[in-house]
Write an enzyme that holds these catalytic residues in place. Structure first.
Site, PDB file in Angstrom:
ATOM      1  N   GLY A  97     -16.048 -31.289  32.527  1.00  0.00           N
ATOM      2  CA  GLY A  97     -16.225 -32.454  33.377  1.00  0.00           C
ATOM      3  C   GLY A  97     -17.064 -33.518  32.693  1.00  0.00           C
ATOM      4  N   ASP A  98     -16.997 -34.744  33.200  1.00  0.00           N
ATOM      5  CA  ASP A  98     -17.684 -35.850  32.528  1.00  0.00           C
ATOM      6  C   ASP A  98     -19.194 -35.625  32.443  1.00  0.00           C
ATOM      7  OD1 ASP A  98     -17.986 -36.113  35.262  1.00  0.00           O
ATOM      8  OD2 ASP A  98     -17.481 -38.236  35.344  1.00  0.00           O
TER       9      ASP A  98
END
Length: 233
Positions: free
Chosen positions: A73-74
């Protein structure tokens, strides 16, 4: 390659049992009875999801067969980039929204929903607090006065801390932490001449967004547990 997902990405969609690191069948059924069968297999942070295909290797100029990870995920990738792979090291990301996050032994379990129960990309947890209104708040002031960022930043630097009593409540987009979706922003403490000082209002917006993020994060990240803070924007 294979269609797979790893924990940090999976923990952000509300369908993962973060303790078991497995899909939550009951949560999936609340969305659709057939959803669970459509979710990809989960792999661990050290596992590969395949090797680089010859056509992709040629296009990228890389050797054929290079192992391909599942990514993350970012915020989990940002944590890796900031070196937040040990407990006590915390990242502060200042963009349109503001986030504070750091590694923990396990995902957070916050019944209030203030702290997101995310996983990181190293096998631990990634407690995260997010505010909706951050850099976008001073940007509203800058755009309103039609000044460049360097110019208005210099004006703000010349203004006193506390902004002569002017407070900028930064909830221009409502707010998620606290959960006040219908909240709005406000300028409080204005006196004659204040509106003619763009640097003052810009600094007030910076202070308002900063204190809002601090108020959201501090109950979850008490100072004794933090020994290093990294920032990004």
């Amino acid at each position: 390659g294979e269609l797979v997902m790893e924990g940090s990405d999976a923990s952000g969609i509300g369908l993962l049992d973060v303790g078991a690191r497995a899909w939550d069948a009951s949560a999936a059924r609340l969305v659709d009875a057939e959803l669970l069968d459509k979710l990809p297999p989960l792999i661990g942070p050290g596992e590969w999801c395949g090797r680089l295909h010859p056509s992709a290797a040629e296009a990228l100029g890389l050797p054929c067969g290079v192992p391909v990870s599942a990514g993350g995920g970012d915020n989990a990738m940002s944590a890796l980039g900031c070196g937040c792979t040990t407990v006590g090291r915390v990242a502060v990301s200042l963009g349109t929204s503001g986030t504070v996050f750091g590694k923990a032994p396990a995902a957070a379990r916050d019944p209030s929903g203030t702290v997101c129960s995310l996983l990181d990309s190293t096998g631990g947890g990634l407690p995260l607090v997010c505010t909706l209104n951050c850099a976008s708040v001073p940007e509203e002031v800058r755009a309103g006065y039609g000044l460049g960022r360097d110019e208005i930043s210099s004006l703000a630097a010349a203004e006193p801390a506390g902004c002569d009593g002017v407070s900028f409540v930064p909830f221009l987009a409502g707010e998620r932490t606290p959960n006040w979706p219908h909240a709005s922003g406000a300028l409080v403490g204005l006196r004659a001449g204040h509106l003619a000082r763009p640097g003052l209002l810009y600094r007030a917006a910076l202070e308002g967004a900063t204190f809002a993020l601090r108020a959201a994060a501090m109950p979850s990240l008490p100072p004794p547990s933090v020994h290093h803070v990294c920032s990004s924007r």
